[in-house]
Design a protein around this motif. Structure first.
Motif, short mmCIF file in Angstrom:
data_model
loop_
_atom_site.label_atom_id
_atom_site.label_comp_id
_atom_site.label_asym_id
_atom_site.label_seq_id
_atom_site.Cartn_x
_atom_site.Cartn_y
_atom_site.Cartn_z
N LYS A 38 0.84 -1.19 0.00
CA LYS A 38 0.00 0.00 0.00
C LYS A 38 0.88 1.24 0.00
O LYS A 38 1.77 1.39 0.85
CB LYS A 38 -0.92 0.01 1.23
N ASP A 39 0.63 2.10 -0.96
CA ASP A 39 1.36 3.38 -1.07
C ASP A 39 2.87 3.18 -1.02
O ASP A 39 3.61 3.98 -0.44
CB ASP A 39 0.92 4.33 0.04
N GLY A 40 3.35 2.10 -1.63
CA GLY A 40 4.78 1.86 -1.74
C GLY A 40 5.41 1.15 -0.56
O GLY A 40 6.62 0.88 -0.58
N THR A 41 4.63 0.80 0.47
CA THR A 41 5.15 0.06 1.62
C THR A 41 4.61 -1.37 1.56
O THR A 41 3.39 -1.56 1.53
CB THR A 41 4.75 0.72 2.94
N ALA A 42 5.51 -2.35 1.54
CA ALA A 42 5.12 -3.74 1.28
C ALA A 42 5.34 -4.64 2.49
O ALA A 42 6.25 -4.42 3.30
CB ALA A 42 5.91 -4.28 0.09
N THR A 43 4.49 -5.65 2.58
CA THR A 43 4.70 -6.79 3.46
C THR A 43 4.90 -8.01 2.57
O THR A 43 4.06 -8.28 1.70
CB THR A 43 3.50 -7.02 4.40
N THR A 44 6.00 -8.72 2.76
CA THR A 44 6.35 -9.86 1.90
C THR A 44 6.60 -11.08 2.76
O THR A 44 7.34 -11.02 3.74
CB THR A 44 7.59 -9.55 1.06
N THR A 45 6.00 -12.21 2.37
CA THR A 45 6.19 -13.48 3.07
C THR A 45 6.54 -14.55 2.06
O THR A 45 5.87 -14.70 1.03
CB THR A 45 4.90 -13.90 3.82
N ASP A 46 7.59 -15.30 2.33
CA ASP A 46 7.93 -16.46 1.51
C ASP A 46 6.87 -17.53 1.75
O ASP A 46 6.62 -17.93 2.88
CB ASP A 46 9.32 -16.98 1.90
#
Length: 238
Positions: free
Chosen positions: A157-165
């Motif tokens: 959102k708005d360039g801020t990410a949450t990433t999970t393998d």
């Protein structure tokens, strides 16, 4: 006394292998906006359905006489950072009181291993280059990055990410089913082969409309990189 079930049956999906289908609407239900392309025609519809963003020698085309119908995104041979993408209209929107379902079935070409970028899911529209989907500021996607084979789950959102393998790796020339379920504006559950692999509650893009999108990009100058998509599906309640 017999009890008559009055709810939808087609996508009830309570058993574990099909839990992703739980509460999914029956097709042609006017309470839901549903789009699915099974790529069963003879040419990719770039007039009414899809915008193609690609490098000059890359291609986006329907598979020739492919069983079940496919879309094939192909990079120019022996060219690094070359690729193709498709995207639609921004008709899906995360908000309180709404569910969104997305699913696709996809594979990369043989002997491509970690030498490809891949992204598929819901995103804001992007332009200029297919790799712009990787840097789109608002998206809910599955992503494979050049240099590894991890299938990552991403909310941004708005360039801020949450990433999970996801814990699942992409395999050469092997289809994998990727899906997610967005619950209100509070949770996204990611599924690989319809098994739950990640749950996100942060950075869910709820202030932009989203479109279905998919892209592939070559990660090396060896061979020809490609991604084959069996179908792209998304549905949301109105």
């Amino acid at each position: 006394m017999a009890v008559h079930f009055t709810g939808p049956i087609l996508f009830a999906g309570k058993d574990s292998p099909r839990k992703w289908f739980e509460n999914l609407p029956v097709d042609k239900n006017p309470d839901f906006v549903t789009y699915m392309d099974d790529f069963t025609g003879i040419a990719l519809d770039t007039t009414n359905d899809w915008t193609v963003v690609k490098d000059s020698s890359a291609t986006a085309a329907l598979g020739a006489d492919a069983e079940s119908g496919t879309l094939v995104l192909t990079s120019q041979a022996t060219t690094d950072n070359d690729g193709a993408s498709v995207q639609g209209n921004e008709i899906f929107a995360v908000e309180s009181g709404r569910d969104i379902w997305f699913e696709t079935k996809i594979k990369i070409g043989d002997s491509e291993g970690s030498a490809i970028d891949l992204c598929v899911g819901l995103t804001v529209n992007f332009a200029t280059n297919p790799e712009a989907m990787l840097t789109a500021a608002d998206r809910i996607v599955f992503q494979v990055d050049d240099g590894d084979t991890n299938i990552d789950c991403v909310t941004e959102k708005d360039g801020t990410a949450t990433t999970t393998d996801s814990g699942v790796d992409i395999s050469d020339d092997t289809y994998v089913t990727l899906g997610f379920h967005v619950s209100d504006d509070a949770k996204v559950e990611f599924f690989v082969d319809r098994n739950l692999v990640a749950t996100h509650t942060d950075n869910i893009p709820d202030d932009e409309n989203l479109t279905i999108g998919a892209m592939e990009l070559s990660g090396s100058a060896t061979g020809t990189k490609s991604a084959t998509i069996d179908y792209l599906f998304a549905s949301q309640n109105r």
